[in-house]
Every structure is written in structure tokens, then in C-alpha cells.
Write an enzyme that holds these catalytic residues in place. Structure first.
Site, PDB file in Angstrom:
ATOM      1  N   ASN A   1       0.840  -1.198   0.000  1.00  0.00           N
ATOM      2  CA  ASN A   1       0.000   0.000   0.000  1.00  0.00           C
ATOM      3  C   ASN A   1       0.876   1.249   0.000  1.00  0.00           C
ATOM      4  O   ASN A   1       1.993   1.249   0.536  1.00  0.00           O
ATOM      5  CB  ASN A   1      -0.981   0.002   1.177  1.00  0.00           C
TER       6      ASN A   1
ATOM      7  N   CYS B   1     -11.006  -3.650  -3.392  1.00  0.00           N
ATOM      8  CA  CYS B   1     -10.009  -4.570  -3.974  1.00  0.00           C
ATOM      9  C   CYS B   1     -10.645  -5.892  -4.391  1.00  0.00           C
ATOM     10  O   CYS B   1     -10.227  -6.501  -5.374  1.00  0.00           O
ATOM     11  CB  CYS B   1      -8.864  -4.803  -3.004  1.00  0.00           C
TER      12      CYS B   1
ATOM     13  N   CYS C   1      -4.210   0.486  -2.331  1.00  0.00           N
ATOM     14  CA  CYS C   1      -4.021  -0.736  -1.540  1.00  0.00           C
ATOM     15  C   CYS C   1      -2.957  -1.638  -2.175  1.00  0.00           C
ATOM     16  O   CYS C   1      -2.699  -1.569  -3.382  1.00  0.00           O
ATOM     17  CB  CYS C   1      -5.319  -1.516  -1.462  1.00  0.00           C
TER      18      CYS C   1
ATOM     19  N   CYS D   1     -10.010  -5.372   1.056  1.00  0.00           N
ATOM     20  CA  CYS D   1     -11.145  -4.466   1.254  1.00  0.00           C
ATOM     21  C   CYS D   1     -12.158  -4.684   0.118  1.00  0.00           C
ATOM     22  O   CYS D   1     -11.859  -5.331  -0.895  1.00  0.00           O
ATOM     23  CB  CYS D   1     -10.675  -3.009   1.295  1.00  0.00           C
TER      24      CYS D   1
ATOM     25  N   GLU E   1       0.180   5.423   0.661  1.00  0.00           N
ATOM     26  CA  GLU E   1      -0.834   6.394   1.067  1.00  0.00           C
ATOM     27  C   GLU E   1      -0.496   7.785   0.538  1.00  0.00           C
ATOM     28  O   GLU E   1       0.578   8.017  -0.030  1.00  0.00           O
ATOM     29  CB  GLU E   1      -0.927   6.388   2.603  1.00  0.00           C
TER      30      GLU E   1
ATOM     31  N   GLU F   1      -3.072  -4.776  -2.857  1.00  0.00           N
ATOM     32  CA  GLU F   1      -3.591  -5.690  -3.881  1.00  0.00           C
ATOM     33  C   GLU F   1      -3.683  -5.000  -5.238  1.00  0.00           C
ATOM     34  O   GLU F   1      -3.369  -5.573  -6.270  1.00  0.00           O
ATOM     35  CB  GLU F   1      -4.987  -6.191  -3.493  1.00  0.00           C
TER      36      GLU F   1
END
Ligand code: THU
Length: 128
Positions: free
Chosen positions: A42, A89, A53, A86, A44, A55
Site C-alpha cells: 500500500n 479490492c 491498496c 477491502c 498512502e 492488492e
């Protein structure tokens, strides 16, 4: 490539996470039909909604390498057992279920691996 090895790569990827805001590192490693693997972490942003993310980072690398048949994805966070993808994803991964119409999602619970299918995590999924 077995799932223990795939998880090991996800663990290593989580060490590269850029997560100064959440302090929640995540690593992912994708295994494709070809046997190749692609890692992601990830990253940010101060504009929080721009966060990517692990993934989705990994899947982008698979795609740019022309490898779109995803067999399995290992996901790991040192902060949380059973770190499943999440909702966003799950939908993004679903787009690339073009091997066997599903994919395995591997997470860690203590020292054990747990294997879900994406169909279990995203039932009645949407696609065009
Ligand atoms: N995160 C992921 O990388 N993958 C997920 O499936 C869940 C959330 C990241 C996004 C954010 O940087 C941090 O974890 C906390 O939400």
C-alpha cells in the site's frame, strides 16, 4: 510456487509499505497462470482518498507484464490476522478471475494460512 512461498513474498512486500497516516502496512503477492509472481504494497497520500491498496498495486504490475490470469493472491499485514482484501479490492481482483473463473485469496492467521476463494468473499459479484 506454493502458498507458503507466496505469503513469504507478501510479507517481504509489506516491509516496503508507505503508510505514514494509518501506520498499517500491507503486502500482497499475486500468482498467475504462468507461474509468475507480482508484489505490491500500500502507498498512502496526504489526500487520503488517493491511497492505493497493496492488492491493487500488485495487480497493476501483473497487468503491465501482460499477465492477466490470476490464480491466487496472498495478503499480509503485520498489524492484523486474517487481513482479507477491502471491498474495493475484491471488485478489482474479480475483474481478473479469468483463470478457472475464480481465484484463491490467502491470508495468515497466527502461523497458519487460510485460503478463501474470491467467490466466497464477494458473492453475487457484478461483472459486465
Ligand atoms: N489496505 C490495503 O492495502 N489493502 C486492503 O485490502 C485493506 C487496506 C491499506 C490501505 C491503507 O493504506 C491501510 O491499509 C489502512 O486502511
Amino acid at each position: 510456487m506454493n502458498y507458503e512461498e507466496l505469503m513469504h513474498k507478501a510479507i517481504e512486500a509489506s516491509k516496503q509499505a508507505y503508510c505514514p497516516y494509518s501506520k498499517f502496512p500491507v503486502g500482497a503477492c499475486i500468482l498467475t497462470e504462468s507461474g509468475n509472481t507480482y508484489i505490491g504494497c500500500n502507498y498512502e497520500n496526504s489526500s487520503f482518498g488517493m491511497t492505493i491498496c497493496a492488492e491493487r498495486n500488485a495487480i497493476g504490475t501483473a497487468i503491465v507484464n501482460g499477465d492477466k490470469k490470476v490464480k491466487a493472491v496472498a495478503i499480509y499485514s503485520p498489524n492484523q490476522d486474517n487481513c482479507t482484501p477491502c471491498g474495493a479490492c475484491r471488485q478489482v481482483l474479480h475483474e481478473f478471475c479469468n483463470y478457472d473463473n475464480d481465484m484463491d485469496i490467502i491470508v495468515k492467521i497466527g502461523n497458519e494460512l487460510k485460503v478463501y476463494t474470491l467467490a466466497e468473499l464477494l458473492p453475487e459479484s457484478f461483472s459486465l
